[in-house]
Motif scaffolding. Structure first.
Motif, PDB file in Angstrom:
ATOM      1  N   PHE A   1       0.928   2.382  -5.085  1.00  0.00           N
ATOM      2  CA  PHE A   1       1.608   1.704  -4.250  1.00  0.00           C
ATOM      3  C   PHE A   1       0.745   1.707  -2.738  1.00  0.00           C
ATOM      4  O   PHE A   1       0.171   2.640  -2.404  1.00  0.00           O
ATOM      5  CB  PHE A   1       2.973   2.423  -3.597  1.00  0.00           C
ATOM      6  N   VAL A   2       0.582   0.577  -2.095  1.00  0.00           N
ATOM      7  CA  VAL A   2      -0.125   0.236  -1.005  1.00  0.00           C
ATOM      8  C   VAL A   2       0.783  -0.337  -0.108  1.00  0.00           C
ATOM      9  O   VAL A   2       0.906  -1.384  -0.217  1.00  0.00           O
ATOM     10  CB  VAL A   2      -1.315  -0.439  -1.142  1.00  0.00           C
ATOM     11  N   THR A   3       1.218   0.410   0.927  1.00  0.00           N
ATOM     12  CA  THR A   3       2.368  -0.155   1.634  1.00  0.00           C
ATOM     13  C   THR A   3       2.247   0.461   3.328  1.00  0.00           C
ATOM     14  O   THR A   3       1.938   1.602   3.303  1.00  0.00           O
ATOM     15  CB  THR A   3       3.701   0.257   1.060  1.00  0.00           C
ATOM     16  N   ALA A   4       2.996  -0.244   3.907  1.00  0.00           N
ATOM     17  CA  ALA A   4       3.229   0.203   5.452  1.00  0.00           C
ATOM     18  C   ALA A   4       4.227   1.157   5.569  1.00  0.00           C
ATOM     19  O   ALA A   4       4.582   1.797   6.643  1.00  0.00           O
ATOM     20  CB  ALA A   4       3.404  -0.851   6.141  1.00  0.00           C
ATOM     21  N   MET A   5       5.426   1.285   4.282  1.00  0.00           N
ATOM     22  CA  MET A   5       6.207   2.298   4.482  1.00  0.00           C
ATOM     23  C   MET A   5       5.683   3.764   4.098  1.00  0.00           C
ATOM     24  O   MET A   5       5.501   4.096   3.060  1.00  0.00           O
ATOM     25  CB  MET A   5       7.155   1.986   3.126  1.00  0.00           C
ATOM     26  N   ASN A   6       5.795   4.403   5.465  1.00  0.00           N
ATOM     27  CA  ASN A   6       5.035   5.627   5.166  1.00  0.00           C
ATOM     28  C   ASN A   6       5.971   7.028   5.443  1.00  0.00           C
ATOM     29  O   ASN A   6       5.516   7.904   5.755  1.00  0.00           O
ATOM     30  CB  ASN A   6       4.033   5.593   6.363  1.00  0.00           C
ATOM     31  N   GLU A   7       7.329   6.740   5.202  1.00  0.00           N
ATOM     32  CA  GLU A   7       8.258   7.862   5.576  1.00  0.00           C
ATOM     33  C   GLU A   7       8.099   8.753   3.954  1.00  0.00           C
ATOM     34  O   GLU A   7       7.759   8.069   3.114  1.00  0.00           O
ATOM     35  CB  GLU A   7       9.469   7.362   5.460  1.00  0.00           C
ATOM     36  N   VAL A   8       8.386   9.923   4.199  1.00  0.00           N
ATOM     37  CA  VAL A   8       8.290  11.020   3.054  1.00  0.00           C
ATOM     38  C   VAL A   8       9.121  10.473   1.943  1.00  0.00           C
ATOM     39  O   VAL A   8       8.602  10.498   0.740  1.00  0.00           O
ATOM     40  CB  VAL A   8       8.577  12.257   3.442  1.00  0.00           C
ATOM     41  N   HIS A   9      10.113   9.840   2.199  1.00  0.00           N
ATOM     42  CA  HIS A   9      11.210   9.648   1.122  1.00  0.00           C
ATOM     43  C   HIS A   9      10.724   8.515   0.294  1.00  0.00           C
ATOM     44  O   HIS A   9      11.087   8.177  -0.609  1.00  0.00           O
ATOM     45  CB  HIS A   9      12.487   9.504   1.557  1.00  0.00           C
ATOM     46  N   ASP A  10      10.065   7.507   1.059  1.00  0.00           N
ATOM     47  CA  ASP A  10       9.683   6.283   0.563  1.00  0.00           C
ATOM     48  C   ASP A  10       8.560   6.690  -0.362  1.00  0.00           C
ATOM     49  O   ASP A  10       8.400   6.195  -1.515  1.00  0.00           O
ATOM     50  CB  ASP A  10       8.893   5.388   1.698  1.00  0.00           C
ATOM     51  N   GLU A  11       7.428   7.503  -0.065  1.00  0.00           N
ATOM     52  CA  GLU A  11       6.234   8.178  -1.021  1.00  0.00           C
ATOM     53  C   GLU A  11       7.317   8.709  -2.176  1.00  0.00           C
ATOM     54  O   GLU A  11       6.698   8.565  -3.272  1.00  0.00           O
ATOM     55  CB  GLU A  11       5.546   9.073  -0.267  1.00  0.00           C
ATOM     56  N   GLN A  12       8.147   9.551  -1.945  1.00  0.00           N
ATOM     57  CA  GLN A  12       8.849  10.306  -3.049  1.00  0.00           C
ATOM     58  C   GLN A  12       9.437   9.436  -4.087  1.00  0.00           C
ATOM     59  O   GLN A  12       9.540   9.607  -5.211  1.00  0.00           O
ATOM     60  CB  GLN A  12      10.122  11.322  -2.196  1.00  0.00           C
ATOM     61  N   LEU A  13      10.221   8.382  -3.687  1.00  0.00           N
ATOM     62  CA  LEU A  13      10.664   7.516  -4.419  1.00  0.00           C
ATOM     63  C   LEU A  13       9.684   6.766  -5.225  1.00  0.00           C
ATOM     64  O   LEU A  13       9.698   6.526  -6.523  1.00  0.00           O
ATOM     65  CB  LEU A  13      11.577   6.431  -3.435  1.00  0.00           C
ATOM     66  N   GLY A  14       8.572   6.276  -4.821  1.00  0.00           N
ATOM     67  CA  GLY A  14       7.416   5.815  -5.457  1.00  0.00           C
ATOM     68  C   GLY A  14       7.194   6.477  -6.568  1.00  0.00           C
ATOM     69  O   GLY A  14       6.756   6.058  -7.582  1.00  0.00           O
ATOM     70  N   PHE A  15       6.827   7.871  -6.435  1.00  0.00           N
ATOM     71  CA  PHE A  15       6.193   8.946  -7.423  1.00  0.00           C
ATOM     72  C   PHE A  15       7.405   8.897  -8.621  1.00  0.00           C
ATOM     73  O   PHE A  15       7.525   8.953  -9.670  1.00  0.00           O
ATOM     74  CB  PHE A  15       5.949  10.172  -6.961  1.00  0.00           C
ATOM     75  N   GLU A  16       8.688   9.095  -7.992  1.00  0.00           N
ATOM     76  CA  GLU A  16       9.930   9.187  -8.969  1.00  0.00           C
ATOM     77  C   GLU A  16       9.906   7.954 -10.155  1.00  0.00           C
ATOM     78  O   GLU A  16      10.419   7.988 -11.172  1.00  0.00           O
ATOM     79  CB  GLU A  16      11.319   9.175  -8.098  1.00  0.00           C
ATOM     80  N   LEU A  17       9.538   6.736  -9.342  1.00  0.00           N
ATOM     81  CA  LEU A  17       9.454   5.352 -10.134  1.00  0.00           C
ATOM     82  C   LEU A  17       8.353   5.127 -10.990  1.00  0.00           C
ATOM     83  O   LEU A  17       8.413   4.211 -11.870  1.00  0.00           O
ATOM     84  CB  LEU A  17       9.714   4.303  -9.193  1.00  0.00           C
ATOM     85  N   GLY A  18       7.407   6.223 -10.915  1.00  0.00           N
ATOM     86  CA  GLY A  18       6.179   6.209 -11.768  1.00  0.00           C
ATOM     87  C   GLY A  18       4.845   5.897 -11.291  1.00  0.00           C
ATOM     88  O   GLY A  18       3.814   5.813 -11.939  1.00  0.00           O
ATOM     89  N   ALA A  19       4.787   5.593  -9.948  1.00  0.00           N
ATOM     90  CA  ALA A  19       3.408   5.429  -9.445  1.00  0.00           C
ATOM     91  C   ALA A  19       2.763   6.678  -9.530  1.00  0.00           C
ATOM     92  O   ALA A  19       3.098   7.865  -9.487  1.00  0.00           O
ATOM     93  CB  ALA A  19       3.804   5.126  -7.957  1.00  0.00           C
ATOM     94  N   VAL A  20       1.060   6.354  -9.681  1.00  0.00           N
ATOM     95  CA  VAL A  20       0.476   7.455  -9.493  1.00  0.00           C
ATOM     96  C   VAL A  20      -0.113   7.990  -8.347  1.00  0.00           C
ATOM     97  O   VAL A  20      -0.698   8.935  -8.283  1.00  0.00           O
ATOM     98  CB  VAL A  20      -0.792   7.158 -10.694  1.00  0.00           C
TER      99      VAL A  20
END
Length: 345
Positions: free
Chosen positions: A86-105
């Protein structure tokens, strides 16, 4: 697998063209860069051939956002293995956590740091390439193991038949017949191939039966018949319990191919669908080949007479639906029969 002369490909997904151009300029000298400005096109490109080796995915996009896109990619076996950053301006911790939960590396925040993007891309592409090589090696080794296992099973099956079929062609013919009947019955191709590999072990238990019984030209006494009827259980014991699907089916066949549709068979007196389908199929293939082949203790029957007996035995000895499949496959079965005949000595 990527060779050292080929560029790996990266799919950049962002609804803002200038963001795509920034990443394209950063990566184009080392990688082949593809681009999509929306989620729908991103999924199409990911599914097309050749597939991208890595996806740089924005989250905030109209229609399908980045979370929707990765969900669809990961739910499709064809694209599930492609690494997504994910390359994004959404930089909150929960955004990053959700990204990893969905399968991002990985997760890179905007505005990007060129050195960080380049380093992360290089690392994850190297890992992806390594994992693909490892997977290819596992597939290769598994294929080699299955091939060796099948060779051993076929040779053991031929050894069991050697006493009354010196050519060993019975197990070759009936294993092909079994696969053809299974195909005509609509069984999956992989299962049919496994059945063909396992069927030669159907009479492996005869190794434990005296030759005087196996080769006796006349009728067997009650005691001899009782001894002969032990060979399915002997065969199952020889094969044993295994995790291998090939050996599981081989054991099942050895144990159940003398069961009868009406429950009058042996060793368990199973009936109808309680008899595993592999046992029901091999029962037909085995009987047809035994009937139409001369043995030291019997003359061969004509194909017509053998087919008539099998038809008459539907609903008693054989599963009627599988008898119909046998009749459907008969033209191909006869081709196999002609192909695998003993050569004149």
């Amino acid at each position: 697998m990527i060779t050292k002369h080929e560029k790996q490909s990266i799919l950049v997904v962002d609804d803002v063209p200038v963001n795509i151009e920034v990443l394209r300029e950063l990566l184009r000298s080392d990688y082949m860069v593809k681009a999509a400005t929306n989620g729908v096109n991103a999924i199409k490109i990911a599914q097309s051939s050749p597939q991208p080796d890595l996806i740089l995915l924005d989250i905030m996009m109209p229609d399908l956002d980045g979370y929707d896109v990765i969900n669809r990619l990961k739910s499709n076996p064809k694209t599930a293995g492609i690494p997504v950053i994910f390359v994004t301006a959404m930089n909150e911790v929960h955004d990053e956590q959700l990204g990893f939960e969905l399968g991002a590396v990985d997760y890179i925040t905007k505005p990007i740091s060129p050195s960080i993007v380049f380093a992360r891309v290089k690392t994850h592409l190297a890992m992806y390439n390594y994992n693909r090589r490892l997977e290819e090696e596992v597939i290769k080794r598994t294929h080699e193991l299955n091939h060796s296992q099948m060779e051993i099973i076929q040779r053991l099956g031929r050894a069991a038949e050697f006493k009354d079929d010196e050519t060993g062609l019975h197990v070759i013919r009936m294993s092909h017949y079994s696969a053809l009947i299974a195909q005509a019955a609509g069984m999956p191709p992989n299962w049919c191939e496994t059945l063909k590999g396992a069927a030669p072990m159907h009479d492996i238990g005869k190794i434990g039966i005296a030759e005087s019984i196996l080769l006796k030209p006349g009728d067997l006494t009650d005691e001899e018949q009782k001894s002969l009827r032990k060979h399915p259980e002997i065969g199952a014991e020889i094969i044993g319990e295994h995790d291998s699907s090939l050996l599981k089916i081989a054991r099942s066949i050895a144990l159940t191919h003398h069961e009868r549709w009406d429950g009058s068979g042996y060793p368990e007196g199973l009936s109808q669908s309680n008899i595993p389908i592999e046992g029901r199929i091999v029962a037909i293939a085995d009987v047809f080949d035994v009937l139409t082949t001369a043995r030291p203790y019997k003359e061969s029957w004509s194909v017509e007479d053998a087919v008539m007996l099998i038809e008459e035995s539907a609903n008693s000895h054989f599963d009627p639906e599988l008898v119909a499949a046998f009749l459907l496959a008969l033209p191909e079965i006869l081709i196999v029969k002609d192909k695998y005949q003993p050569t004149a000595s």
